[in-house]
Design an enzyme around this catalytic site. Structure first.
Site: not given
Ligand code: AMP
Length: 402
Positions: A37, A201, A354, A377
């Site tokens: 970035r 999430k 990211g 996003g």
């Molecule tokens: P996001 O910011 O929603 O794109 O989420 C990215 C994060 O999701 C990363 O830091 C991953 O470590 C986490 N992640 C991916 N898979 C899992 C999982 N099965 N359980 C918990 N965290 C997860």
């Protein structure tokens, strides 16, 4: 409609405020782990310096929630910028305090001032008018090169644009490149078009999923968000990440996918661990039978094979969100395998976000992707066909501009 172009501004010898997106991932020691970035903003900054401008840079980093939090200081960014620009970068003591305003007002041409983390000010995320005004007062021109936050109506992205007329504001080169790329992708994707959606999430990506459904042919779900769907299907998900309040919504998405004929893929097996740690005991189990107390932290080998099969004939791939906890080596294998497969395919491959950009860089396949977006996003919202609040004020009707 067309974006206001940076090259059309009469910048010579003037003072420019550039909103950048220096929200870079950092490791546990505070080192920048992916400076994409920052590197991506260099072209715009150098252009302004070549036009003999004084340059004020501003960005947020993380979520300090309106308070000064040392670990979110932009000091590491200032150091990296200094290396990349090969010139001194002054880090301001604050955002809009008197000392910072004075530094900005007195900034000589060819000098670069980096404001402290914009989110040290509570008004930033509230699109506060007073903060926008103070930021705007620093310069004669405003340039937005922060694609990653242009889907947020924040003071430095949205409110600030009101204080500049069309001759005094524009999109930076990075923002322009991203908007043009996604514009083409939405209007004319080569099909089959697949979205791989992962991350922690469902809540953050729920709306995006709903809106992507009518646009894509296939969706592959991974990461923590998969378990809300798996639970809704009646599977035992043990202690995996889940958002119980979204179970109905998960069902709704699966029903809609069916109604629209979109192929909806969920993991069939997972790497389950007895705790959320690198030294956890782990085993591969089916998605139906995650033991009590165990949590799924990566997609399993059968899922990797299934997803490869499903992705085989795809011509356009949009990937947003890792397949597992890729930061821990033990749970990075699923993401890594998918990254290699996507990189080797002949499809147009677009990586957004990211974390996903960080992931493909760690795996070493970043150069093989067609396009790596600096905004996760923001790129999803563009694909949903939304107008981004940070971009709308920089758009003009083509005849109006002429
Ligand atoms: P996001 O910011 O929603 O794109 O989420 C990215 C994060 O999701 C990363 O830091 C991953 O470590 C986490 N992640 C991916 N898979 C899992 C999982 N099965 N359980 C918990 N965290 C997860």
């Amino acid at each position: 409609m067309e974006l206001l172009h940076l090259k059309k501004l009469d910048l010579k010898d003037k003072k420019v405020f550039i909103r950048c997106d220096f929200n870079v991932p950092m490791d546990e020691f505070g080192n920048i782990s992916d400076d994409r970035r920052i590197r991506s903003a260099i072209a715009t900054i150098n252009y302004c310096l070549d036009m003999d401008c004084a340059v004020i840079l501003a960005s947020h980093l993380g979520r300090p929630k309106g308070e000064v939090v040392e670990k979110y200081s932009l000091a590491p960014v200032a150091r990296r910028l200094q290396q990349l620009l090969k010139r001194h970068v002054e880090l301001a003591p604050g955002v809009v305090d008197d000392a910072t305003l004075k530094l900005a007002h007195e900034l000589p041409r060819h000098e670069v001032l980096l404001l402290e983390n914009l989110r040290f000010e509570a008004g930033e995320t509230k699109d506060d008018e007073e903060l926008s005004h103070k930021l705007a007062s620093m310069a004669e021109f405003y340039v937005n090169d922060a694609f990653g936050v242009s889907h947020r109506a924040h003071a430095s992205v949205h409110g600030i644009t009101k204080f500049f007329d069309n001759e005094h504001k524009a999109a930076g080169f990075l923002l322009e490149r991203e908007i043009n790329f996604f514009g083409k992708l939405i209007n004319n994707p080569v099909r089959p078009f697949a979205a791989i959606v992962g991350g922690s999430k469902v809540s953050g990506k729920l709306e995006a999923l709903v809106n992507l459904l009518p646009k894509v042919d296939k969706i592959f779900i991974g990461g923590g968000m998969a378990f809300t769907f798996l639970k809704q299907m009646g599977y035992d998900i043990g202690a995996s990440l889940v958002e119980d309040e979204l179970l109905d919504e998960a069902q709704n998405i699966m029903d809609q996918a069916k109604a629209l004929g979109v192929k909806f893929y969920l993991p069939v097996d997972v790497v389950a661990a007895d705790k959320f740690a690198e030294d956890a005991v782990s085993k591969i189990v089916t998605a139906q039978e995650i033991p009590n107390g165990w949590m799924g932290l990566d997609i399993g080998p059968a899922t990797v094979r299934l997803y490869r099969e499903g992705l085989n004939d795809v011509q356009t791939v949009l990937w947003n969100g890792p397949m597992g906890v890729y930061e821990m080596e033990k749970f990075a294998r699923g993401s890594s395998k998918i990254a290699h497969f996507v990189a080797d395919s002949y499809a147009t491959t677009v990586v957004g976000g990211g974390d996903t950009a960080d992931l493909v860089q760690r795996v070493g396949v970043d150069d093989e992707m067609s396009f790596i977006s600096t905004g996760g996003g923001a790129s999803l919202e563009l694909l949903e066909g939304k107008t981004l609040p940070g971009v709308a004020p920089l758009m003009v009707k083509i005849d109006e501009e002429a």
